[in-house]
Scaffold this motif. Structure first.
Motif, PDB file in Angstrom:
ATOM      1  N   ARG A   1      37.443  62.912  -7.205  1.00 33.49           N
ATOM      2  CA  ARG A   1      36.301  63.584  -6.671  1.00 33.49           C
ATOM      3  C   ARG A   1      36.690  64.552  -6.017  1.00 33.49           C
ATOM      4  N   VAL A   2      35.512  65.700  -6.723  1.00 32.02           N
ATOM      5  CA  VAL A   2      35.767  67.338  -6.114  1.00 32.02           C
ATOM      6  C   VAL A   2      34.485  67.588  -5.391  1.00 32.02           C
ATOM      7  N   VAL A   3      34.755  68.234  -4.386  1.00 30.61           N
ATOM      8  CA  VAL A   3      33.523  68.805  -3.482  1.00 30.61           C
ATOM      9  C   VAL A   3      33.853  70.341  -2.893  1.00 30.61           C
ATOM     10  N   VAL A   4      33.057  71.274  -3.723  1.00 28.67           N
ATOM     11  CA  VAL A   4      33.339  72.727  -3.552  1.00 28.67           C
ATOM     12  C   VAL A   4      32.261  73.227  -2.412  1.00 28.67           C
ATOM     13  N   TYR A   5      32.762  73.848  -1.513  1.00 26.31           N
ATOM     14  CA  TYR A   5      32.169  74.508  -0.359  1.00 26.31           C
ATOM     15  C   TYR A   5      31.959  76.114  -0.603  1.00 26.31           C
ATOM     16  N   ASP A   6      30.712  76.736  -0.057  1.00 27.10           N
ATOM     17  CA  ASP A   6      30.824  78.034  -0.375  1.00 27.10           C
ATOM     18  C   ASP A   6      29.590  78.648   0.285  1.00 27.10           C
ATOM     19  N   ARG A   7      29.714  79.751   1.159  1.00 28.21           N
ATOM     20  CA  ARG A   7      28.612  80.222   1.752  1.00 28.21           C
ATOM     21  C   ARG A   7      27.601  80.808   1.263  1.00 28.21           C
ATOM     22  N   MET A   8      27.704  81.336  -0.171  1.00 26.20           N
ATOM     23  CA  MET A   8      26.601  81.810  -0.840  1.00 26.20           C
ATOM     24  C   MET A   8      25.888  80.952  -1.542  1.00 26.20           C
ATOM     25  N   GLU A   9      24.822  81.329  -1.831  1.00 25.07           N
ATOM     26  CA  GLU A   9      23.564  80.179  -2.516  1.00 25.07           C
ATOM     27  C   GLU A   9      23.980  79.998  -3.905  1.00 25.07           C
ATOM     28  N   LYS A  10      24.718  80.723  -4.448  1.00 25.35           N
ATOM     29  CA  LYS A  10      25.130  80.311  -5.867  1.00 25.35           C
ATOM     30  C   LYS A  10      26.696  80.340  -6.058  1.00 25.35           C
ATOM     31  N   ALA A  11      27.128  79.632  -6.704  1.00 24.79           N
ATOM     32  CA  ALA A  11      28.451  79.274  -7.136  1.00 24.79           C
ATOM     33  C   ALA A  11      29.067  80.533  -7.799  1.00 24.79           C
ATOM     34  N   GLY A  12      30.438  81.176  -7.788  1.00 22.20           N
ATOM     35  CA  GLY A  12      30.987  81.899  -8.577  1.00 22.20           C
ATOM     36  C   GLY A  12      31.581  83.217  -7.871  1.00 22.20           C
ATOM     37  N   GLY A  13      31.595  83.070  -6.734  1.00 20.22           N
ATOM     38  CA  GLY A  13      32.374  84.232  -5.781  1.00 20.22           C
ATOM     39  C   GLY A  13      32.157  85.546  -6.437  1.00 20.22           C
ATOM     40  N   VAL A  14      33.130  86.442  -6.632  1.00 17.91           N
ATOM     41  CA  VAL A  14      33.071  87.432  -7.051  1.00 17.91           C
ATOM     42  C   VAL A  14      32.588  87.656  -8.621  1.00 17.91           C
ATOM     43  N   LEU A  15      32.836  86.482  -9.551  1.00 16.65           N
ATOM     44  CA  LEU A  15      32.270  86.566 -10.837  1.00 16.65           C
ATOM     45  C   LEU A  15      30.812  86.843 -10.696  1.00 16.65           C
ATOM     46  N   ARG A  16      30.170  86.073  -9.897  1.00 17.94           N
ATOM     47  CA  ARG A  16      28.779  86.338  -9.606  1.00 17.94           C
ATOM     48  C   ARG A  16      28.284  87.494  -9.011  1.00 17.94           C
ATOM     49  N   TYR A  17      28.854  87.781  -8.070  1.00 19.45           N
ATOM     50  CA  TYR A  17      28.476  88.914  -6.768  1.00 19.45           C
ATOM     51  C   TYR A  17      29.052  90.004  -6.810  1.00 19.45           C
ATOM     52  N   GLY A  18      30.249  90.247  -7.255  1.00 20.49           N
ATOM     53  CA  GLY A  18      31.071  91.227  -7.252  1.00 20.49           C
ATOM     54  C   GLY A  18      31.227  92.061  -8.806  1.00 20.49           C
ATOM     55  N   ILE A  19      30.806  91.769  -9.773  1.00 20.84           N
ATOM     56  CA  ILE A  19      31.059  92.113 -10.955  1.00 20.84           C
ATOM     57  C   ILE A  19      29.668  92.404 -11.854  1.00 20.84           C
ATOM     58  N   PRO A  20      29.253  93.738 -12.340  1.00 24.33           N
ATOM     59  CA  PRO A  20      28.007  93.876 -12.626  1.00 24.33           C
ATOM     60  C   PRO A  20      27.584  92.981 -13.984  1.00 24.33           C
ATOM     61  N   HIS A  21      26.197  93.111 -13.926  1.00 20.31           N
ATOM     62  CA  HIS A  21      25.709  92.136 -15.012  1.00 20.31           C
ATOM     63  C   HIS A  21      26.245  92.547 -16.581  1.00 20.31           C
ATOM     64  N   TYR A  22      26.216  93.844 -16.488  1.00 15.45           N
ATOM     65  CA  TYR A  22      26.647  94.630 -17.930  1.00 15.45           C
ATOM     66  C   TYR A  22      27.949  94.287 -18.390  1.00 15.45           C
ATOM     67  N   ARG A  23      28.839  93.696 -17.259  1.00 21.19           N
ATOM     68  CA  ARG A  23      30.445  93.469 -17.941  1.00 21.19           C
ATOM     69  C   ARG A  23      30.227  91.883 -18.085  1.00 21.19           C
ATOM     70  N   LEU A  24      29.645  91.086 -17.029  1.00 24.58           N
ATOM     71  CA  LEU A  24      29.677  89.649 -17.122  1.00 24.58           C
ATOM     72  C   LEU A  24      28.382  89.203 -16.791  1.00 24.58           C
ATOM     73  N   PRO A  25      27.473  88.952 -17.859  1.00 21.54           N
ATOM     74  CA  PRO A  25      26.233  88.474 -17.585  1.00 21.54           C
ATOM     75  C   PRO A  25      26.256  86.959 -16.676  1.00 21.54           C
ATOM     76  N   LYS A  26      25.363  86.704 -15.783  1.00 21.96           N
ATOM     77  CA  LYS A  26      25.389  85.775 -14.873  1.00 21.96           C
ATOM     78  C   LYS A  26      25.022  84.454 -15.375  1.00 21.96           C
ATOM     79  N   ASP A  27      24.512  84.476 -16.812  1.00 25.45           N
ATOM     80  CA  ASP A  27      24.137  83.169 -17.393  1.00 25.45           C
ATOM     81  C   ASP A  27      25.233  82.513 -17.734  1.00 25.45           C
ATOM     82  N   ILE A  28      26.341  83.569 -18.045  1.00 24.40           N
ATOM     83  CA  ILE A  28      27.841  82.705 -18.349  1.00 24.40           C
ATOM     84  C   ILE A  28      28.145  82.249 -17.240  1.00 24.40           C
TER      85      ILE A  28
END
Length: 813
Positions: A282-309
């Motif tokens: 069983r795995v439980v992941v904690y994060d302070r942001m509203e969505k998971a992904g860390g730098v993948l979501r919040y630190g890399i522009p959409h034009y390099r890494l679309p957030k739907d991925i």
């Protein structure tokens, strides 16, 4: 020849101990021919300090016919084996092979043990003068097998074997088996390729878009032209995996009943979550942001890494059963102690999100680059001035500069300490920034923020940087304090690095886990902390780094956590955490290569000669934006074509031993100072015998059973008296009334190890010998051959030997 010490060993065991204790400085001498290669000038670089003579050991050269087998000492000379009537009666093929080895002089000093322990053979070993004498080829620890794009007439027609790992896999921080999945793609096996890459990296659809692809820097194709476009191929494979997420991200078949907690939903945490859940925990992941992904979501522009991925990957983990507790600030909403108490194991991968304090005058008037990207990635808008100055030379700085440009800034400048060739940013990212109008100012450091007196930013005073690194290549910039200039700007964004924030640990865990560098103190190989049951990795342990290293840390930590939780190795990540590109991890490729239907490494002889790589199709400059991805993935056909350029770097030489194929055919046993192995185990499982034997382990004795049937050793070579086999065949056919009752067939000279034709044996059993059967068996023998370009003639030799061996067993022939 250099001077050396000479020691007579009293037993094989004593010799083995001396060899092991010498740590490579000693060499055993069994006959004399085994030292020729060691002392041959221009071939090997190292010379032994001591020669340990085995010839005085009792039983060293015994040759004794017993009721059920031949007992042959490892030091028995080949001329004796060729002439003894006992050998001719018990195993005539062995006598024929011993006689065929070379000239009478070589046979009189060469031993059976020395013959089967020979290194692989190829053109570059035979004629080093023709290519500049000594070569650091793949077998000798170099990067490449020269036969792939060079002279290969004497090389394997069935493929190669791995040795020393592959340059691309060694360069990949995750140790990804790049050649392995490339080979599957060449064969059109996308599912096989997917399962290989997922053993090392569960999110190739993201790393292929953002990784600096260090693997390409060391690609052997760089010698001949463009590197293989690994990230382009990986991108198509990652997209394929995501399109079939329900097949690759499945809930485990059984639950372990154990719980693992992960703090941080960035690349390392999400990798650990995948492997731990796959293992049944069983795995439980904690994060302070509203969505998971860390730098993948919040630190890399959409034009390099679309957030739907990113969303799709997180959804896939949730489908596996991973639980996400988002918007939870560990250290405030819940403590580390509480999480630990609720869990059986804990991984911390919180990244580096804190702004460093540079001590720059007016620093409070600047913006932090990572915060800038977070805001833009969240809202896709950001207010700023018309003249933007970005400080930094890494990929984050490039992202900030391009984002500012696409937000509509009239002018974007970038200043950094490094000269362009020294910049840590990827070369293509630098080129993209320049293409979109970003002006680079290399070799300038930060002096002070310039204002108009009312607190409004008007520019940056920069000072000339004379050098960035000291003599040991450590960051130690030297400035000319007198050489300064003012760069106009109304918005200054600092993208000069990030810091790790460990305040979430609290006082007790902070004292226990924090290092003097302000990072979590964890072993960088296992990612264990000093606190039992707690692991940590990624930026929180190493400082700011690339995502693939965080993924590797998450994978290795998950392997350790899985063991701690009682999980099996089969359920855990690749190689139990050992990167496939390492010396240890590379041994997993082509195990048991000498049997079965062509399990060797392969490449496409036509495609490897293509020097120009396929490129990703990019949007025209005028169509680029903040939200649309700049590049399109390869279609499957293009991805497979690019995979065809992979050289599948291994050793494509052949085993030079005449004796080895016979021993494998004869089901011989090899007795060493430590154990008893079948000939098949010793002689076909790895590239050379030395890869099987332990340090100091010596071959003592060979036992050849008395088999029923007609046995022969046939050999094609350039010069009858003295040459190695171009192709050889050891055969044993048990025939009654022209019907084949039993058969064993082993080729030499066609693969890196003796190659047993089990599929031909199965075809022949129970068949009556006819010309048609012999012809069909010959064709079947070469069915899986993959000639390299100049060695196709070997197939004709193979078929000829096979036909003759079968027809010879027919009554009356």
């Amino acid at each position: 020849m250099k001077q050396f010490n000479h020691v007579n060993a009293a037993s094989f065991e004593e010799a083995g101990r001396m060899l092991k204790d010498s740590k490579g400085a000693a060499q055993a001498m069994a006959g004399g021919s085994d030292l020729l290669g060691v002392y041959k000038d221009g071939i090997l670089k190292t010379y032994p300090e001591t020669v340990i003579n085995l010839k005085k050991i009792p039983g060293f050269d015994v040759l004794e016919a017993q009721e059920d087998c031949l007992k042959i000492g490892a030091g028995c000379r080949l001329n004796r084996i060729a002439e003894e009537q006992a050998v001719k009666e018990a195993c005539p093929a062995l006598a024929e092979a011993a006689y065929s080895v070379a000239s009478p002089l070589i046979r009189s000093i060469g031993t059976i043990g020395g013959n089967i322990c020979q290194d692989v053979r190829c053109w570059y070993y035979r004629y080093p003068d023709s290519v500049g004498k000594a070569l650091d080829c793949k077998r000798k620890g170099g990067k490449t097998c020269y036969a792939i794009n060079g002279e290969n007439r004497y090389h394997s027609v069935f493929g190669g074997m791995d040795c020393h790992g592959s340059p691309c896999a060694r360069s990949c921080p995750a140790g990804t088996d790049v050649p392995g999945y490339m080979e599957r793609l060449r064969e059109g096996d996308w599912d096989g390729a997917a399962r290989i890459i997922l053993r090392y990296n569960p999110m190739p659809m993201m790393t292929s878009r953002i990784c600096p692809h260090l693997c390409q820097d060391d690609c052997n194709q760089c010698t001949y032209g463009d590197s293989v476009n690994v990230h382009g191929v990986e991108r198509s494979l990652g997209d394929y995996i995501l399109e079939h997420a329900e097949e690759y991200y499945t809930a485990p078949e059984k639950e372990s009943g154990r719980k693992a907690a992960i703090i941080g939903a960035g690349p390392g945490g999400l990798a650990a979550a995948y492997y731990l859940r796959k293992a049944g925990h069983r795995v439980v992941v904690y994060d302070r942001m509203e969505k998971a992904g860390g730098v993948l979501r919040y630190g890399i522009p959409h034009y390099r890494l679309p957030k739907d991925i990113v969303d799709a990957y997180v959804d896939a983990l949730a489908h596996m059963g991973v639980e996400f507790r988002l918007g939870v600030c560990v250290g405030k909403d819940i403590t580390v102690e509480e999480i630990q108490q609720e869990s059986d194991s804990l991984y911390m991968g919180t990244g580096a999100w804190k702004q460093p304090v540079l001590g720059l005058e007016g620093e409070n008037l600047t913006q932090f680059g990572l915060n800038f990207l977070v805001e833009v990635n969240t809202y896709l808008e950001k207010s700023m001035g018309s003249q933007v100055l970005v400080c930094g030379g890494g990929n984050v700085a490039m992202d900030v500069a391009l984002t500012a440009s696409r937000l509509g800034a009239e002018e974007v400048k970038l200043v950094c300490l490094e000269q362009e060739h020294e910049m840590p940013a990827a070369s293509e990212e630098i080129a993209r920034a320049k293409e979109e109008g970003v002006k680079l100012y290399n070799g300038w450091g930060l002096g002070r923020i310039v204002t108009d007196g009312s607190g409004k930013v008007t520019g940056l005073e920069a000072k000339k940087c004379l050098s960035v690194f000291n003599g040991e290549h450590r960051f130690s910039p030297v400035y000319d304090e007198e050489d300064r200039m003012v760069m106009d700007a109304d918005t200054i964004i600092l993208a000069t690095g990030q810091r790790v924030d460990l305040s979430f640990l609290g006082e007790r865990f902070g004292e226990q886990l924090q290092s003097a560098r302000g990072l979590i103190d964890a072993d960088t190989e296992s990612f264990k902390t000093k606190k039992e049951g707690i692991y940590a990795g990624g930026d929180a342990v190493t400082g700011p780094d690339i995502a693939i290293r965080a993924i590797q840390a998450g994978r290795v930590a998950a392997a350790g956590m899985n063991r701690d939780l009682g999980g099996s190795e089969e359920d855990g990540p690749a190689c139990g955490g050992v990167p496939c590109g390492s010396e240890e991890g590379s041994r997993s490729r082509c195990s048991g290569a000498g049997t079965g239907s062509n399990p060797f490494l392969h490449f496409d002889p036509k495609s490897v000669g293509t020097g120009i790589s396929n490129k990703l199709q990019e949007l025209p400059l005028e169509e680029r934006s903040l939200v649309k991805e700049d590049a399109a993935s390869f279609d499957r056909g293009t991805a497979m074509a690019e995979a065809g350029r992979c050289m599948n770097c291994g050793c494509y030489a052949v085993s030079p031993s005449d004796i080895s194929p016979v021993l494998v055919m004869a089901e011989a046993e090899i007795v060493t100072t430590e154990r008893t192995l079948s000939a098949e185990e010793l002689l076909t499982r790895e590239l050379t015998v030395q890869d099987i034997l332990n340090p100091g382990e010596l071959i003592k004795e060979i036992r050849v059973p008395r088999l029923k049937g007609r046995m022969h050793y046939d050999k094609k070579r350039v010069r009858d008296a003295i040459d190695f086999a171009i192709v050889s065949l050891a055969s044993c056919l048990d025939v009654t009334d022209d019907v084949i009752q039993g058969v064993r067939l082993v080729y030499g000279g066609v693969a890196p190890v003796p190659y047993r034709m089990t599929h031909v044996e199965e075809f022949l059993k129970g068949r009556t010998i006819t010309e048609e059967v012999a012809e069909a068996a010959a064709e079947l023998a070469v069915r899986d051959a993959r000639p390299m370009g100049k060695n196709e003639y070997k197939l004709f030799m193979m078929k000829d030997l096979m036909r003759n061996a079968i027809l010879r067993a027919r009554s009356g022939d």
